[in-house]
Scaffold this active site. Structure first.
Site, PDB file in Angstrom:
ATOM      1  N   CYS A  31      27.232 -27.843 -13.607  1.00 27.06           N
ATOM      2  CA  CYS A  31      28.664 -28.116 -13.677  1.00 27.06           C
ATOM      3  C   CYS A  31      29.273 -27.534 -14.951  1.00 27.06           C
ATOM      4  O   CYS A  31      30.329 -26.900 -14.914  1.00 27.06           O
ATOM      5  CB  CYS A  31      28.909 -29.622 -13.604  1.00 27.06           C
ATOM      6  N   CYS A  80      28.398 -37.785 -11.167  1.00 25.57           N
ATOM      7  CA  CYS A  80      29.731 -38.099 -10.648  1.00 25.57           C
ATOM      8  C   CYS A  80      29.784 -38.189  -9.129  1.00 25.57           C
ATOM      9  O   CYS A  80      30.578 -38.948  -8.585  1.00 25.57           O
ATOM     10  CB  CYS A  80      30.748 -37.081 -11.162  1.00 25.57           C
TER      11      CYS A  80
END
Length: 375
Positions: free
Chosen positions: A105, A201
Site C-alpha cells: 500500500c 484496513c
C-alpha cells in the site's frame, strides 16, 4: 512567505492531523486528501470503526480539515488498491506465502499513485504521518528510523523511490507519540485522543482466513510433516498457517512444534524449536535506497530486519542475478516468504535497500516410504 503547496494524506487519525497542522505552521499551503481504497458497503468496513477505510474515518479527516481551515478532498484509489494490494494479498496466501499488505500500500498507493495525482495537479510535495525520517548517503536518499522506537515505521517504507524520497516530508519522524498527542491538543484538533487502529484496513478483526473465504479462495488441504518426511497429521488448508506458528496446529508431540515451511503441494512442515533457525534465504523485488544498486557477485556485510519489530542482526548479502542471498551472522528464526526484509548499515539507522523474502534455506529430507503416525 508561503513555502508552496503540499498534499497531506489524511487518514482520520491524530498522526496525519498533526502532520497537516505542523506544515501549516511551517508556512505550507496544505491540501488534505483521504484515499478511498475500499468499497464502504463491503463487510470489511461495516463491521469495524477502527479502520482507515471506514466512513467514520473519512468524516474525522474532513472534520480536521474544517478545524484547520484547509481544503479537503477524497481521492478514489479503489482500482490500484485492488490490483496492487488485495489481489497480491490473496495470491500470496494461495502460494503458501504470508503477505505484507502495508508495504504494498505504501509503495504503490500512498506514495506511488498519490504522487502521480499530485503531479497532475502541479504539486511536487506530499507528506504523511509516518514515524520515519529522510537521510542522505552521498547522492542517495533513504528512509531512516523514527526516533520513537515503539512507533518507528521505516520497515514499511523501503519501497519508496529516490524521486519519492526527494519530495516527501515526515514531520513526525523526530517526535514521540505522546508529543504528537500533546500538539494535537494544543491545536484543538478533534482527533487528539482518538484511539489507533491495529488492524489491516480491509481485514475486519484481523481475521484474514474469513476474508479469504469470502473471496472464494479454495484452501489447499494436505499433511503435516516433519523434516524427515514423516506424516504427523492432516490439515484443511495451508492458507491457515504461517512460518513460526505454534498455536492451532492440533498436533500432540513430545515437544512443541512450529511451522518451518509451507510447500507447493500443500504440505506444512513442522519442526522443534532448534529446527526453526535459518542458515540462509533469498530476497527478490529489490529496491535500493541509501545504497547504490549492487552488481551481480558483489557482497556486503550489513544488518537485516526480517519482520516488523524484529531487531536487525548482522548478515552478509551477495547480489545474484535475481535478488540477493542472505547469510545471517547471528541467530535468526521464522524467516517467512512473502514478508519483507530490509537492510541497514552496521553502524547507522537508514535503509540501504529492501525486498521480499522469497524462499528459506530449509531443505527437507524425504523418507521412503513416509512413515505415517496417523491414528
Amino acid at each position: 512567505m508561503s513555502k508552496g503547496k503540499i498534499i497531506v494524506a489524511m487518514s482520520g487519525g491524530v498522526d496525519s492531523a498533526v502532520t497537516a497542522g505542523l506544515l501549516m505552521e511551517d508556512g505550507y499551503e496544505v491540501i488534505g486528501v483521504n484515499l478511498r481504497t475500499w468499497e464502504y458497503e463491503a463487510p470489511a468496513c461495516d463491521t469495524t470503526k477502527k479502520s482507515c477505510c471506514s466512513p467514520e474515518d473519512i468524516r474525522d479527516a474532513r472534520d480536521v480539515g474544517i478545524s484547520l481551515k484547509i481544503p479537503f478532498y477524497v481521492i478514489k484509489m479503489e482500482k490500484v488498491f485492488q490490483e496492487k494490494v488485495i489481489d497480491r494479498f490473496i495470491e500470496d496466501y494461495q502460494h503458501g506465502k504470508t503477505p505484507n499488505p502495508c508495504v504494498e500500500c505504501n509503495t504503490f498507493v500512498k506514495f506511488g499513485a498519490l504522487f502521480e495525482k499530485a503531479k497532475a495537479l502541479g504539486i511536487d510535495k506530499i507528506a504523511t504521518g509516518h514515524y520515519a525520517r529522510i537521510a542522505r548517503n552521498g547522492e542517495r536518499y533513504a528512509i531512516a528510523n523514527g526516533i520513537d522506537v515503539g512507533k518507528n515505521q521505516a520497515y514499511y517504507l523501503y519501497g519508496l523511490s529516490q524521486e519519492n524520497l526527494k519530495n516527501v516530508i515526515f514531520p513526525l519522524g523526530e517526535m514521540t507519540k505522546p508529543e504528537v498527542r500533546q500538539i494535537a491538543r494544543r491545536m484543538g484538533l478533534p482527533v487528539a485522543d482518538k484511539s489507533e487502529s491495529q488492524e489491516i484496513c480491509f481485514i475486519p478483526e484481523n481475521d484474514y482466513r474469513k476474508f479469504l473465504e469470502k473471496k472464494n479462495v479454495e484452501f489447499t488441504p494436505g499433511f503435516f510433516k516433519l523434516k524427515d518426511g514423516r506424516i504427523v497429521g492432516k490439515h484443511k488448508g495451508r492458507e491457515n498457517f504461517t512460518i513460526g506458528q505454534r498455536k492451532g496446529l492440533g498436533i500432540a508431540w513430545k515437544n512443541p512444534l512450529y511451522v518451518i515451511s509451507i510447500e507447493d503441494d500443500g504440505s506444512v512442515i513442522l519442526g522443534e524449536e532448534n529446527e526453526t533457525y535459518n542458515e540462509s534465504f533469498s530476497v527478490i523485488d529489490l529496491n535500493f535506497q541509501g545504497l547504490a544498486p549492487l552488481n551481480e557477485g558483489e557482497s556486503l556485510e550489513c544488518r537485516v530486519q526480517v519482520r516488523y519489530r524484529h531487531i536487525p542482526i548482522r548478515c552478509k548479502i551477495t547480489k545474484m542475478k535475481e535478488g540477493l542471498i542472505v547469510h545471517p551472522l547471528e541467530d535468526v528464526r521464522g524467516v517467512t516468504p512473502g514478508q519483507s526484509a530490509v537492510f541497514y548499515p552496521l553502524d547507522s539507522d537508514y535503509l540501504l535497500l529492501g525486498g521480499i523474502i522469497s524462499k528459506g534455506s530449509i531443505q527437507m529430507r524425504v523418507a521412503e516410504p513416509a512413515i505415517s503416525v496417523l491414528n
